[in-house]
Design a protein around this motif. Structure first.
Motif, PDB file in Angstrom:
ATOM      1  N   VAL A  96      14.218 -36.034 -22.422  1.00 53.50           N
ATOM      2  CA  VAL A  96      13.986 -34.815 -24.237  1.00 53.50           C
ATOM      3  C   VAL A  96      13.853 -34.264 -24.541  1.00 53.50           C
ATOM      4  O   VAL A  96      13.828 -32.994 -23.471  1.00 53.50           O
ATOM      5  CB  VAL A  96      12.636 -35.511 -25.246  1.00 53.50           C
ATOM      6  N   THR A  97      14.546 -33.282 -25.360  1.00 47.50           N
ATOM      7  CA  THR A  97      14.462 -31.732 -25.690  1.00 47.50           C
ATOM      8  C   THR A  97      13.046 -31.194 -26.476  1.00 47.50           C
ATOM      9  O   THR A  97      12.856 -32.170 -27.047  1.00 47.50           O
ATOM     10  CB  THR A  97      16.118 -31.252 -26.714  1.00 47.50           C
ATOM     11  N   ASP A  98      12.500 -29.774 -26.021  1.00 50.05           N
ATOM     12  CA  ASP A  98      11.157 -29.786 -26.306  1.00 50.05           C
ATOM     13  C   ASP A  98      11.431 -28.186 -26.683  1.00 50.05           C
ATOM     14  O   ASP A  98      10.892 -27.765 -25.534  1.00 50.05           O
ATOM     15  CB  ASP A  98      10.764 -30.194 -25.819  1.00 50.05           C
ATOM     16  N   HIS A  99      11.624 -27.404 -27.800  1.00 49.81           N
ATOM     17  CA  HIS A  99      10.898 -26.366 -27.218  1.00 49.81           C
ATOM     18  C   HIS A  99      12.247 -25.233 -26.600  1.00 49.81           C
ATOM     19  O   HIS A  99      11.801 -24.693 -25.646  1.00 49.81           O
ATOM     20  CB  HIS A  99       9.963 -25.687 -27.867  1.00 49.81           C
ATOM     21  N   ALA A 148      23.367 -32.786 -25.679  1.00 48.22           N
ATOM     22  CA  ALA A 148      22.822 -33.786 -26.134  1.00 48.22           C
ATOM     23  C   ALA A 148      23.411 -35.040 -26.783  1.00 48.22           C
ATOM     24  O   ALA A 148      22.505 -35.829 -27.050  1.00 48.22           O
ATOM     25  CB  ALA A 148      22.835 -32.479 -27.892  1.00 48.22           C
ATOM     26  N   PRO A 186      15.600 -35.413 -29.113  1.00 52.44           N
ATOM     27  CA  PRO A 186      14.548 -33.823 -29.406  1.00 52.44           C
ATOM     28  C   PRO A 186      13.041 -34.939 -29.493  1.00 52.44           C
ATOM     29  O   PRO A 186      12.457 -36.424 -29.966  1.00 52.44           O
ATOM     30  CB  PRO A 186      14.269 -33.944 -31.360  1.00 52.44           C
TER      31      PRO A 186
END
Length: 239
Positions: free
Chosen positions: A48-51, A194, A237
């Motif tokens: 996941v992508t986070d901050h 992504a 995300p």
């Protein structure tokens, strides 16, 4: 992407019995398998992508990182244990030349040698690597970390540790606790993440006893999250 060889084929066949998440799922989940050591029995794999970071995580049945290789006191013939995320990234996305093979993030432990960047020490802890994998039937698991032919000067990341294989040794935050393995990577360090897909693998590798190519082979595949290395996971995300 296949895993050949008598041991690799048997282990992958065993993995196929596990229930994997349906195609199109963002994470990959699989049923526990009591025939696999708890430390390597993958239950869930996700990215996941986070901050501003990508978080690579694998959940196992229990005791993440508890099992480590027995030290032999020498580099040649030594073992490496690994939690691996094979991806659809191009090798150029992580600092190598384009189209070199299967790009994977690996969290490894190997008590007989150091392969940190710039001569630093890392044999006493789990730590991350980017590796580029190629198929090679000389390896029991059917895959190797790609060798660098003698006399060639390919493009390499600045944290390449100096080994004659396509491996990078960046310092990413890496945590193993209870049933979870997790790596946090700044998003600006990875191109095209992504749109990437991924899988999860637990594996053992071995350094060639004669230090010839292939230098570092996959020798044991404990479990494949999808059951067939189809890279069904999708980067999303964090919620």
């Amino acid at each position: 992407m296949t895993i050949d060889g008598p041991r690799g084929a048997g282990l992958v066949a065993a993995a196929l019995c596990c229930l994997a998440a349906p195609a199109g799922a963002h994470e990959i989940t699989s049923a526990s398998n009591q025939a696999v050591m708890a430390s390597f029995d993958i239950i869930e794999t996700r990215i996941v992508t986070d901050h501003g970071h990508a978080v690579f995580s694998t959940r196992v049945r229990a005791d993440a990182g508890k099992a480590t290789p027995t030290a032999t006191g020498k580099f040649e013939g030594s073992e490496v244990y690994a939690y691996v995320w094979p991806t659809s990234l191009n090798s150029s996305d992580v600092g190598f030349e384009s189209d070199q093979g299967i790009v994977a993030l690996a969290v490894t432990f190997h008590p007989d040698f150091d392969d940190a960047a710039k001569g630093a020490k890392n044999r006493d802890r789990w730590h991350p690597h980017w590796v580029v994998l190629n198929e090679d039937k000389a390896c029991p698991g059917g895959l190797k970390v790609k060798d660098i032919p003698e006399g060639t000067r390919p493009r390499l990341p600045e944290t390449w540790p100096g080994a004659p294989i396509l491996i990078d040794s960046p310092e990413y935050r890496t945590e193993l606790k209870a049933d979870l393995v997790e790596v946090h990577i700044p998003l600006d360090r990875i191109g095209a993440l992504a749109t990437a897909s991924f899988d999860g693998v637990t594996a053992g590798l071995r350094v060639n006893a004669n230090l010839h190519t292939p230098l570092l082979c996959v020798t044991d595949v404990h479990k494949v999250a999808s059951g067939n290395l189809s890279l069904p996971g999708k980067v999303v995300p964090a919620k």
